[in-house]
Every structure is written in structure tokens, then in C-alpha cells.
Write an enzyme that holds these catalytic residues in place. Structure first.
Site, PDB file in Angstrom:
ATOM      1  N   SER A  13      -3.460  -4.687 -17.131  1.00 45.70           N
ATOM      2  CA  SER A  13      -3.407  -5.816 -16.195  1.00 45.70           C
ATOM      3  C   SER A  13      -4.740  -5.917 -15.457  1.00 45.70           C
ATOM      4  CB  SER A  13      -2.261  -5.613 -15.217  1.00 45.70           C
ATOM      5  OG  SER A  13      -2.482  -4.424 -14.498  1.00 45.70           O
ATOM      6  N   GLY A  16      -8.052 -10.623 -15.458  1.00 46.62           N
ATOM      7  CA  GLY A  16      -8.473 -11.968 -15.059  1.00 46.62           C
ATOM      8  C   GLY A  16      -7.853 -13.052 -15.918  1.00 46.62           C
ATOM      9  N   GLY A  18      -5.484 -14.981 -14.949  1.00 46.84           N
ATOM     10  CA  GLY A  18      -5.341 -16.145 -14.075  1.00 46.84           C
ATOM     11  C   GLY A  18      -6.634 -16.950 -14.014  1.00 46.84           C
ATOM     12  N   ASP A  71      -1.695 -16.247  -8.180  1.00 44.55           N
ATOM     13  CA  ASP A  71      -2.496 -16.928  -9.200  1.00 44.55           C
ATOM     14  C   ASP A  71      -2.446 -18.450  -9.042  1.00 44.55           C
ATOM     15  OD1 ASP A  71      -4.026 -15.273 -10.911  1.00 44.55           O
ATOM     16  OD2 ASP A  71      -2.194 -14.453 -11.767  1.00 44.55           O
ATOM     17  N   LYS A 188     -15.993  -0.631 -27.340  1.00 46.34           N
ATOM     18  CA  LYS A 188     -14.923  -0.232 -28.245  1.00 46.34           C
ATOM     19  C   LYS A 188     -13.944  -1.386 -28.486  1.00 46.34           C
ATOM     20  CE  LYS A 188     -15.798   4.039 -29.292  1.00 46.34           C
ATOM     21  NZ  LYS A 188     -16.093   4.290 -30.723  1.00 46.34           N
ATOM     22  N   PRO A 191      -8.846  -1.086 -28.536  1.00 43.76           N
ATOM     23  CA  PRO A 191      -7.769  -1.601 -27.669  1.00 43.76           C
ATOM     24  C   PRO A 191      -7.469  -3.076 -27.963  1.00 43.76           C
ATOM     25  CG  PRO A 191      -9.373  -0.357 -26.382  1.00 43.76           C
ATOM     26  CD  PRO A 191      -9.940  -0.468 -27.767  1.00 43.76           C
ATOM     27  N   GLN A 193      -7.983  -4.648 -30.872  1.00 43.12           N
ATOM     28  CA  GLN A 193      -7.283  -4.708 -32.165  1.00 43.12           C
ATOM     29  C   GLN A 193      -5.806  -4.383 -31.999  1.00 43.12           C
ATOM     30  OE1 GLN A 193      -9.081  -2.353 -35.334  1.00 43.12           O
ATOM     31  NE2 GLN A 193     -11.060  -2.513 -34.337  1.00 43.12           N
ATOM     32  N   CYS A 383      -0.588 -19.061  11.645  1.00 44.00           N
ATOM     33  CA  CYS A 383       0.832 -18.747  11.600  1.00 44.00           C
ATOM     34  C   CYS A 383       1.166 -17.614  12.575  1.00 44.00           C
ATOM     35  CB  CYS A 383       1.261 -18.451  10.162  1.00 44.00           C
ATOM     36  SG  CYS A 383       3.004 -18.807   9.929  1.00 44.00           S
ATOM     37  N   ARG A 464       9.453 -18.373  10.020  1.00 39.92           N
ATOM     38  CA  ARG A 464      10.823 -18.565  10.494  1.00 39.92           C
ATOM     39  C   ARG A 464      10.836 -18.897  11.991  1.00 39.92           C
ATOM     40  NH1 ARG A 464      14.827 -17.214   7.216  1.00 39.92           N
ATOM     41  NH2 ARG A 464      13.821 -15.509   6.124  1.00 39.92           N
ATOM     42  N   HIS A 509      -0.328 -22.912   7.318  1.00 41.10           N
ATOM     43  CA  HIS A 509      -1.324 -22.123   6.573  1.00 41.10           C
ATOM     44  C   HIS A 509      -2.393 -23.039   5.959  1.00 41.10           C
ATOM     45  CE1 HIS A 509       0.651 -18.156   6.591  1.00 41.10           C
ATOM     46  NE2 HIS A 509       1.767 -18.856   6.676  1.00 41.10           N
ATOM     47  N   GLU A 511      -5.184 -22.313   4.768  1.00 44.08           N
ATOM     48  CA  GLU A 511      -5.908 -21.703   3.651  1.00 44.08           C
ATOM     49  C   GLU A 511      -5.429 -22.193   2.291  1.00 44.08           C
ATOM     50  OE1 GLU A 511      -3.785 -20.175   5.682  1.00 44.08           O
ATOM     51  OE2 GLU A 511      -2.695 -18.519   4.750  1.00 44.08           O
TER      52      GLU A 511
END
Ligand code: GLN
Length: 535
Positions: A13, A16, A18, A71, A188, A191, A193, A383, A464, A509, A511
């Protein structure tokens, strides 16, 4: 009818995926196609709203009030389109909807099975994203790594999807890792493949391989991957490590990823318009100033918990050619009496207190807010950051020394932040916050009005608790300005202070609406004032 691009990931994981999905979408949009994006998360939670931000990172909220994976924030920032509830599907959502249908009797007579019932539900969600958005191309990212038990049924659904839609309407992008091994000093391919073999075992042959690597692959390595992956060499797209994620689409564009996709879809390969994005890159690469913004929060051990805030700060910085150095301050560290805030903030030009839940670390945030107010340091509260500013003002200016929020102290004698009646009746925790877009009217002559330059706005919410209007008069008498109010419910949306160079806080929010190419007005002015503070 829409065409569908699926982005899967192999090896590990954090490669990248996303950003890969977002970059592809951006490049297809730059070709004049209408795009839509979707993410499948293989966990059993219905949505990430009930997960700890320290584990999962920020919960991104769409305009229609869906709590989603972070994401989706990348998606919106890259493609500058508002996504919605069809954009984030989880195993939890899929399973609960199938079980609900079973109870109603939709499948009377049948045994409910993973295939076809769960896989059909997944495919329906993919088709739904295409039809409801009216997009030419839908880009769907599958969370997790190929080989995980959790995502197996999602990949099985994609295998069936290809069978139904054919090669000219569906395309598989597989992102993998090509590590560099010190000692043998080479890249390499094994991985990668193995990851392709794993995908094929599930019945999926990738059309494009995106390779994450620390170096250029070189022809030899590419040939090897092409041979074992059984794809044309030009369909191997290199995703070399980049310090700046906004550079990735340009790197992909140079390798014509969007042309490969359009050709497979039998769509016209038009000319790209990437002017706005190229301007952004040149700004990002030419920042000649730097300021320090202290972010005082309770989840600072994981920067992703504040991903959109971080990106919104950076975006505002780009506008002023300024690099934003974020000082991550754990609010609990400010709590002991011996802490010298002057030391903590000695290089800080602006203080931001972002969102959060629960009582841990609250007193430290109140101290930081108090420091910003008294020392006239630009403050932006988001917030929880607004609720903190209200409590600080109540205690230290209005002299209501026991003021608090009902969230932190249920029996609080002066709950300046409280639960509204509709929230009191709610028992379930999931999906029941005040979520998504609500209207806010702005008061003329205020900083908020100066920033937005308009009478009313819509902003996204996720909370809330609310400002308790019973205390409005006493706050106003003491000089707090209520510059943004929800016209339908009279709830307080924005507060600010006079006689301070920049002190503003909002219940929503901002952002989530900031874009790298279009900084949000509240972040824009906060950064502008913080730069002025440095001078
Ligand atoms: N915990 C606060 C509330 O529920 C603030 C939430 C937030 O910052 N998103 O109202």
C-alpha cells in the site's frame, strides 16, 4: 454511455494509487472529456466516519454530506469537480444494502451469495456512478492491495465488468513497486511480475502498468516488465518518486497515458489544455519566501489526519510564492503549567486549530488560542477550532470561567457550545453528524465578507455541537463579532474579533473546498496576514 478506468494496486500500500487515479482523471479532463471519480474501500465500516483519524487519516466530506476516504480530497483537488455519495463505496455499504434487500424480500427464493449478489451490487454502484454523473469516463480506484482477502470480491466484480463491457469500454491500470536494492544496486522487477500474476489469477489482465520507482527504469527494465506483464512497452508508465505530487500528472502526460486510454476507448485524441496546471507547477517550484504556521491539534502524529488542511495552507502559500512550513504541535504538550508558549511559537507567524472530537487535548488548544488572541498572531479556527475560540473568549473575556462545551463536560454549568435539540434525539454514531453543505449569510463590513466578497456562501460541515445562541448577547457586548449565520436555523457559522490583525473561526470545514489552483478565501487571507505578520 460512460467508459470506465479501474485503478488497482499491487506489492504494497502507499504507492500513490489515489494520485495515479487523480492524475489520469485530470489528464482526460484536460483533453475535454467529462470525468467522474469513485473509490472502493474494502473495509466493513459503512464509511470512515467512525474510524480514528490517527488510524485512517482525515475523513473527507462531500458537498452532499457523505463522509469519505481522504483520497476523495485528492480527486477533488486534482480534477476540480464536486464528487458525491456515489463516489465512495465500501464493503460495509455493499453488504448492508444486500442484506437489507434480502430482508425486504427482493431475492425471495434464492440463496444469497458473494457471487452473484455481492458482485452485482458492486457492479451496479460502478454503473450508477457513470449514469448519475453523465461523465464520459469514470475512474474507479480499488483500495487495498491485490491479493487481500477483503478486496477479492471487488476484483471479481471488475472481471465480470470487463466481460460485460468489453476492452473498448473498460481499462485496467495496475500500479506496482519497482524497488532499488542496495548492494546489487539494481531495480528489481520481480515484485511487479508477481503482482501481475496475482491479478491474472483473479482473471484480470492489466492494460497499463504504472511503476513506482526511485529512479528512471531504463529500457531494459521496461522490456522485462512488458514481456512478463504481456503488455506493450509504451503502456508502462513510470511514476518516479516526486517531492511534489502535483508534478505527477505532467510526468504521466509526457508518457501519453491519456492517449493510450483514449485510443483503447476509440475516443478522439484531442489536444490537451494543461495551462492552469503548468502554471501551478511553476509556482510550486519557485517559492521564494517561507513562513511557519503552527497547527495545534490532537492527531498530529499522523499528518494525513489533517491532509486537506495541509493542502489548503500550501495552496494559499503558492498564491503568495510562499512555502508553508507547518509546525505540528500536539495540543496535549501545551497543557502542563510549565510549558512556555513563547518558546513553542517563537518562529510562528500564524496559528491554526483544526477539527477534532472528544475532550483529550482541549485545554492545550484553548491555551494556543489565547496566546494567538493576546499576542495578535493571526488565528484560524476550524470547526473544533471555532468552538475552542468561543470557550477561550467566554472564559477570559466574558469572565464565564466555567464555560465549556457539552461535548467535554456533560454537566457543564455554562455550555457555550451545546447540542441542538435534533442532535439530542440521535443515538447512532455513524452518519448522524451535521454533514455537508449548509448556507451561511455574511455580515457586511466584516473580515469574512471581505474575504468572500459575497453575501452568502455554502460550506461543508462535519460536527455535532453548535454555538449556544443563549450566550450571543454577552459575547457581542464583549466584542465578539458573529460574521456568518445560517439563515434557516440561525446557527453561528463564523466568528471574528475586532482590534486583532486576523482572528477568525468557522464552524464548517473550508479546507474541503480549497484547490491547489484556487486557494480558499479564508486560507488565502489567513496566509496573507501571516506573511504580513512576519514583516
Ligand atoms: N467535536 C466537535 C463537534 O462535534 C467539532 C467537530 C469537528 O471539528 N469536525 O461539534
Amino acid at each position: 454511455m460512460a467508459k470506465y478506468v479501474f485503478v488497482t494496486g499491487g506489492v504494497c500500500s502507499g504507492l500513490g494509487k489515489g494520485i495515479t487515479a487523480s492524475s489520469i482523471a485530470l489528464l482526460l479532463k484536460a483533453k475535454g472529456y467529462k470525468v467522474f471519480m469513485q473509490k472502493f474501500d474494502p473495509y466493513m465500516n459503512v464509511d470512515p466516519g467512525t474510524m480514528s483519524p490517527i488510524q485512517h487519516g482525515e475523513v473527507f466530506v462531500t458537498a452532499d454530506g457523505c463522509e469519505t476516504d481522504l483520497d476523495l480530497g485528492h480527486y477533488e483537488r486534482f480534477i476540480d469537480e464536486e464528487l458525491n455519495y456515489t463516489s465512495n463505496i465500501t464493503n460495509g455499504k455493499i453488504y448492508s444494502s444486500v442484506i437489507e434487500k434480502e430482508r425486504v424480500g427482493d431475492f425471495l427464493g434464492s440463496t444469497i451469495q458473494i457471487v452473484p449478489h455481492i458482485s452485482n451490487e458492486i457492479k451496479n454502484k460502478i454503473y450508477e456512478a457513470g449514469t448519475s454523473s453523465g461523465a464520459d469516463i469514470v475512474i474507479t480506484e480499488i483500495g487495498g492491495t491485490v491479493g487481500d482477502i477483503e478486496s477479492a470480491v471487488m476484483l471479481e466484480s471488475l472481471r465480470q465488468f470487463r466481460l460485460e463491457m468489453g476492452v473498448n469500454n473498460s481499462l485496467f491500470v495496475h500500479t506496482t513497486l519497482v524497488p532499488f536494492l542496495y548492494g546489487s544496486n539494481e531495480l528489481k522487477t520481480k515484485p511487479t511480475q508477481n503482482s501481475i500474476i496475482e491479478l491474472r489469477r483473479l482473471g484480470i489482465q492489466p492494460d497499463i502498468i504504472v511503476t513506482r520507482a526511485p529512479l528512471d527504469l531504463g529500457e531494459h527494465v521496461k522490456e522485462k516488465i512488458a514481456l512478463f506483464g504481456s503488455i506493450p512497452i509504451e503502456n508502462i508508465i513510470e511514476a518516479k518518486d516526486e517531492a511534489n505530487i502535483y508534478q505527477i500528472p505532467i510526468n504521466f502526460h509526457k508518457q501519453h497515458i491519456e492517449d493510450i486510454i483514449l485510443k483503447q476507448f476509440n475516443l478522439k485524441v484531442t489536444k490537451s489544455n494543461l495551462n492552469e496546471w503548468e502554471d501551478l507547477i511553476s509556482k510550486v517550484n519557485n517559492l521564494d519566501k517561507e513562513i511557519e504556521i503552527a497547527l495545534v491539534g490532537k492527531y498530529v502524529e499522523l499528518e494525513d489526519a489533517y491532509l486537506s488542511v495541509k493542502e489548503a495552507l500550501k495552496a494559499a502559500g503558492y498564491k503568495y510564492n510562499t512555502k508553508i512550513k507547518i509546525k505540528w504541535v500536539n495540543s496535549e504538550d501545551l497543557e502542563p503549567n510549565k510549558t512556555n508558549l513563547k518558546d513553542v511559537f517563537k518562529n510562528t507567524q500564524g496559528i491554526i486549530v483544526p477539527g477534532g472530537f472528544g475532550s483529550r487535548g482541549i485545554e492545550g488548544m484553548i491555551k494556543a488560542c489565547n496566546y494567538a488572541r493576546i499576542n495578535k498572531i493571526p488565528y484560524l479556527g476550524i470547526c473544533l477550532g471555532m468552538q475552542i475560540a468561543v470557550i477561550e473568549f467566554a472564559r477570559n473575556v466574558c469572565e464565564i470561567t466555567d464555560a465549556s462545551s457539552r461535548e467535554f463536560d456533560e454537566l457543564c454549568p455554562n455550555p457555550v457550545i451545546d447540542l441542538m435539540a435534533d442532535q439530542k434525539a440521535i443515538i447512532n454514531k455513524g452518519g448522524t453528524l451535521r454533514l455537508g453543505n449548509y448556507k451561511c449569510d455574511l455580515k457586511k463590513g466584516t473580515l469574512a465578507f471581505k474575504d468572500y466578497k459575497t453575501d452568502s456562501i455554502f460550506e461543508r460541515h462535519r460536527h455535532r455541537y453548535e454555538f449556544n445562541n443563549n450566550y450571543k448577547d454577552i459575547f457581542e457586548k464583549n466584542g465578539l463579532i458573529f460574521s456568518g449565520i445560517n439563515p434557516d436555523t440561525n446557527l453561528v457559522e463564523i466568528i471574528e474579533l475586532e482590534n486583532h490583525p486576523h482572528f477568525i473561526a468557522c464552524q464548517f470545514h473550508p479546507e474541503f473546498k480549497s484547490r491547489p489552483t484556487k486557494p480558499h478565501p479564508l486560507f488565502d487571507s489567513f496566509i496573507k496576514s501571516s506573511i504580513a505578520n512576519k514583516k
